[in-house]
Design an enzyme around this catalytic site. Structure first.
Site, PDB file in Angstrom:
ATOM      1  N   ASP A 204     -33.895  77.345-105.950  1.00 45.39           N
ATOM      2  CA  ASP A 204     -34.708  77.193-107.153  1.00 45.39           C
ATOM      3  C   ASP A 204     -33.844  76.922-108.398  1.00 45.39           C
ATOM      4  O   ASP A 204     -32.837  77.593-108.610  1.00 45.39           O
ATOM      5  CB  ASP A 204     -35.477  78.505-107.344  1.00 45.39           C
ATOM      6  CG  ASP A 204     -36.551  78.435-108.405  1.00 45.39           C
ATOM      7  OD1 ASP A 204     -37.445  77.589-108.275  1.00 45.39           O
ATOM      8  OD2 ASP A 204     -36.493  79.228-109.362  1.00 45.39           O
TER       9      ASP A 204
ATOM     10  N   GLU B 191     -33.072  72.443-106.232  1.00 40.16           N
ATOM     11  CA  GLU B 191     -33.978  71.860-107.225  1.00 40.16           C
ATOM     12  C   GLU B 191     -33.170  71.634-108.497  1.00 40.16           C
ATOM     13  O   GLU B 191     -32.509  72.554-108.977  1.00 40.16           O
ATOM     14  CB  GLU B 191     -35.141  72.802-107.505  1.00 40.16           C
ATOM     15  CG  GLU B 191     -36.121  72.222-108.522  1.00 40.16           C
ATOM     16  CD  GLU B 191     -37.028  73.286-109.139  1.00 40.16           C
ATOM     17  OE1 GLU B 191     -38.144  72.945-109.533  1.00 40.16           O
ATOM     18  OE2 GLU B 191     -36.602  74.454-109.238  1.00 40.16           O
TER      19      GLU B 191
ATOM     20  N   HIS C 135     -45.684  72.517-105.533  1.00 43.67           N
ATOM     21  CA  HIS C 135     -46.495  73.522-106.215  1.00 43.67           C
ATOM     22  C   HIS C 135     -46.343  73.482-107.734  1.00 43.67           C
ATOM     23  O   HIS C 135     -46.980  74.262-108.431  1.00 43.67           O
ATOM     24  CB  HIS C 135     -46.095  74.903-105.698  1.00 43.67           C
ATOM     25  CG  HIS C 135     -44.669  75.230-106.053  1.00 43.67           C
ATOM     26  ND1 HIS C 135     -43.601  74.518-105.539  1.00 43.67           N
ATOM     27  CD2 HIS C 135     -44.137  76.147-106.900  1.00 43.67           C
ATOM     28  CE1 HIS C 135     -42.470  74.992-106.053  1.00 43.67           C
ATOM     29  NE2 HIS C 135     -42.769  75.981-106.876  1.00 43.67           N
ATOM     30  N   ASP C 136     -45.479  72.614-108.252  1.00 42.25           N
ATOM     31  CA  ASP C 136     -45.234  72.573-109.695  1.00 42.25           C
ATOM     32  C   ASP C 136     -45.875  71.388-110.399  1.00 42.25           C
ATOM     33  O   ASP C 136     -45.651  71.197-111.596  1.00 42.25           O
ATOM     34  CB  ASP C 136     -43.726  72.540-109.968  1.00 42.25           C
ATOM     35  CG  ASP C 136     -43.063  73.876-109.686  1.00 42.25           C
ATOM     36  OD1 ASP C 136     -43.745  74.913-109.833  1.00 42.25           O
ATOM     37  OD2 ASP C 136     -41.877  73.881-109.327  1.00 42.25           O
TER      38      ASP C 136
ATOM     39  N   ASP D 233     -37.183  80.115 -99.862  1.00 39.06           N
ATOM     40  CA  ASP D 233     -36.931  79.777-101.262  1.00 39.06           C
ATOM     41  C   ASP D 233     -35.939  80.809-101.800  1.00 39.06           C
ATOM     42  O   ASP D 233     -36.189  82.004-101.711  1.00 39.06           O
ATOM     43  CB  ASP D 233     -38.246  79.844-102.047  1.00 39.06           C
ATOM     44  CG  ASP D 233     -38.339  78.783-103.118  1.00 39.06           C
ATOM     45  OD1 ASP D 233     -37.377  78.655-103.889  1.00 39.06           O
ATOM     46  OD2 ASP D 233     -39.376  78.099-103.196  1.00 39.06           O
TER      47      ASP D 233
HETATM   48  C1  GLC Z   1     -38.955  76.371-110.148  1.00 42.56           C
HETATM   49  C2  GLC Z   1     -40.150  76.682-109.304  1.00 42.56           C
HETATM   50  C3  GLC Z   1     -41.289  77.031-110.200  1.00 42.56           C
HETATM   51  C4  GLC Z   1     -40.918  78.243-111.000  1.00 42.56           C
HETATM   52  C5  GLC Z   1     -39.605  78.031-111.735  1.00 42.56           C
HETATM   53  C6  GLC Z   1     -39.061  79.318-112.210  1.00 42.56           C
HETATM   54  O1  GLC Z   1     -39.129  75.256-110.932  1.00 42.56           O
HETATM   55  O2  GLC Z   1     -40.431  75.621-108.448  1.00 42.56           O
HETATM   56  O3  GLC Z   1     -42.478  77.238-109.504  1.00 42.56           O
HETATM   57  O4  GLC Z   1     -41.932  78.532-111.909  1.00 42.56           O
HETATM   58  O5  GLC Z   1     -38.620  77.479-110.906  1.00 42.56           O
HETATM   59  O6  GLC Z   1     -38.650  80.092-111.115  1.00 42.56           O
END
Ligand code: GLC
Ligand code: CA
Length: 547
Positions: free
Chosen positions: A195, A247, A320-321, A100
């Site tokens: 991310d 993402e 995980h979100d 990540d």
């Molecule tokens: C992304 C991650 C998440 C995190 C956010 C800030 O959305 O997947 O878990 O809280 O970024 O880094």
């Protein structure tokens, strides 16, 4: 059909959120020793790659997404030695390893940020320090700016207070990122999940935003220099032939194509969208509305159609979100049956599937009584806003439904104490259903969800139509049934998914005589039908092949 496809087009990627996967040294926290012991399980599912949520040193304010040292493993997860062992073992088992890459922000305890409090420091320009904040909102609730007394100034954080945003316009920051990428690529990792990558370029003047909500977003989502910065990072990856999935916040296919369309200008291999995760909410699960299958189907179909022949989809229904998908789009009452249906609804689409730890055994949401039991900052921020409008019980019900903490309870390995996750009390509550819902039980049961996933994954690899076939959606206005087909030369695949506990009739699309097809998968013991269709039982799914 291209002769030489990139490996990721045949991959099945398993996501590990390390803190809750497996505790190997008995301190109640998941770690790389635990991961090492469970790699065979991951491989047996059919996974050909693992994406690790952040393993780096971090104060864990946002569970690893707040990094204080990009070149070290968090001590509670292990060290570089065990990481190298995991990496090596993955490779020997035929699995790639994806790290990540969190570069939109660091931890507020990162030495750069600590140093940047001093106006004269060379690190000052690594972050956004201002005498006066603008009016942007944090994506986790509250404001995006905080005053720092030691620095005597405000700094920007699009996420938690402990995650100051990096100023990517500073070429020194980008050079640091290059160095970090090389560090891991030199070690042998195969790529990155990047991310919130479409937020890294902000409109330089940081103007106020007078919209009523999500203020600031239009000034940093797909911002002015995004393409340029992505191109710079891609150059590094290209030297290693490394993979990247980004993402994308508020990402629609058109904006995605600008980054992932195949050809000379391609910047990333694929992108995660959130659109199909918003079939029961607006923007986040904290603004819920009743589930709409029409909305879900539209998201799936838009991405399938608009990317076809031009770019590659990243397929997922959990990470995980988000709270657990069975509790949202399926049914806890029909846990296994609806879990299988949800697996079929995305595993036969075009793209690379991701499977999140516990999804394959049908883990469901946890419901904790008090907000104090929820670790995630976002849960607390939203709870506070709810409480201004509603009584505690209602607010808690909303948190229980929305919190991503439900995806972060310890992995349920077996029916022994602590679900086999740890020999001691884990850092976070184990879902009380673990005696019935666990990997050991599922492995032993031929009709389990786990074995359904294994079969579905094996089918994906056997059938070229899943990788290359053209996508068709049938009955897009049907509010209960999602039916799609994939067509390649003489092969036709038909996937039928009922999203309801009521009975409803599935009428075969024109040109499909069901009794002429071969049923490859289903979630009931029998499969009565006529040539024209069948009566769907609760959450029924069937996959047919016509040749
Ligand atoms: C992304 C991650 C998440 C995190 C956010 C800030 O959305 O997947 O878990 O809280 O970024 O880094
Ligand atoms: Ca541990």
């Amino acid at each position: 059909m291209p002769m030489l496809d990139k490996w990721y087009k045949d991959a099945v990627i398993y996501q590990i959120w390390p803190r809750s996967f497996a505790d190997g040294n008995g301190d109640g926290i998941g770690d790389l020793y635990g991961v090492y012991q469970r790699l065979d399980y991951v491989r047996a599912l059919g996974s050909t790659a693992i994406w690790f949520s952040p393993l780096y040193r971090s104060p864990q304010a946002d569970y690893g997404y707040d990094i204080s040292d990009y070149r070290a493993i968090a001590p509670e997860y292990g060290d570089l030695d065990i990481f190298r062992k995991v990496l090596d073992r993955c490779h020997r088992l035929g699995m790639k390893v994806i790290m990540d890459l969190v570069i939109n922000h660091t931890s507020d305890r990162h030495p750069w940020f600590v140093a940047s409090r001093d106006q004269a420091s060379p690190y000052r320009g690594y972050y956004f320090w201002r005498d006066r904040p603008n009016n942007w909102d944090s994506m986790f609730g509250g404001k995006a700016w905080d005053f720092d007394p030691a620095a005597g100034a405000y700094y920007m954080h699009l996420f938690t207070r402990q995650q100051p945003d990096l100023n990517m316009d500073n070429p020194k920051v980008r050079a640091e990122i290059e160095g970090i990428m090389r560090f891991w690529l030199d070690m042998g990792v195969d790529g990155f999940r990047e991310d919130v990558i479409n937020c890294i370029s902000k409109t330089e003047s940081l103007p106020d935003d007078w919209r009523p909500a999500a203020r600031g977003m239009r000034y940093y989502v797909n911002g002015p220099h995004l393409r340029e910065y992505l191109a710079q990072f891609k150059k590094v990856r290209d030297q290693y032939d490394a993979f990247a999935v980004g993402e994308g916040v508020l990402l629609k296919p058109k904006a995605a194509l600008a980054m992932i369309a195949e050809g000379p200008g391609q910047l990333l291999d694929m992108m995660f969208t959130f659109q199909h995760m918003e079939a029961d909410c607006l923007f986040t699960e904290y603004y819920p509305h009743p589930f709409s299958l029409i909305k879900l189907k539209k998201a799936f179909s838009d991405w399938q159609r608009l990317l076809a022949g031009r770019a590659w989809n990243a397929l997922y229904i959990e990470n995980h979100d988000h709270p657990r998908v069975i509790s949202r789009y399926g049914s806890e009452e029909y846990r296994v049956v609806s879990g299988k249906m949800l697996a079929a609804c995305y595993l036969f689409l075009q793209g690379t599937p991701f499977i999140y730890q516990g999804q394959e055994i049908g883990m469901t949401n946890i419901r904790l009584d008090s907000i104090d039991e929820y670790p995630d900052t976002a849960a607390h921020n939203h709870y506070r806003s709810y409480r201004r409008l509603m009584p505690e019980r209602t607010a808690m019900r909303l948190v229980q439904r929305a919190s991503r903490d439900s995806a972060r309870t310890p992995m349920q390995w077996d029916a022994t104490a602590n679900a086999g996750f740890s020999t001691v009390k884990p850092w976070f509550a184990v879902n009380p259903d673990y005696k019935a819902v666990n990997a050991a039980g599922a492995a032993a049961d031929p009709d389990s969800l786990l074995n359904f996933y294994r079969k579905a994954i094996a089918l994906r690899t056997e059938l070229p139509v899943v990788k290359h076939g053209e996508y068709r959606e049938f009955g897009h206005l049907n509010p209960w049934i999602y039916a799609y087909g994939r067509v390649l030369d003489g092969q036709r695949l038909l996937v039928v998914c009922s999203f309801t506990a009521r009975r409803c009739f599935f009428r075969a699309p024109k040109g499909y005589k069901l009794d002429a097809g071969r049923m490859l998968l289903g979630n009931y013991a029998d499969a009565p039908l006529t040539a024209d269709g069948f009566a769907c039982r609760p959450y029924e799914t069937r996959v047919y092949l016509f040749e």
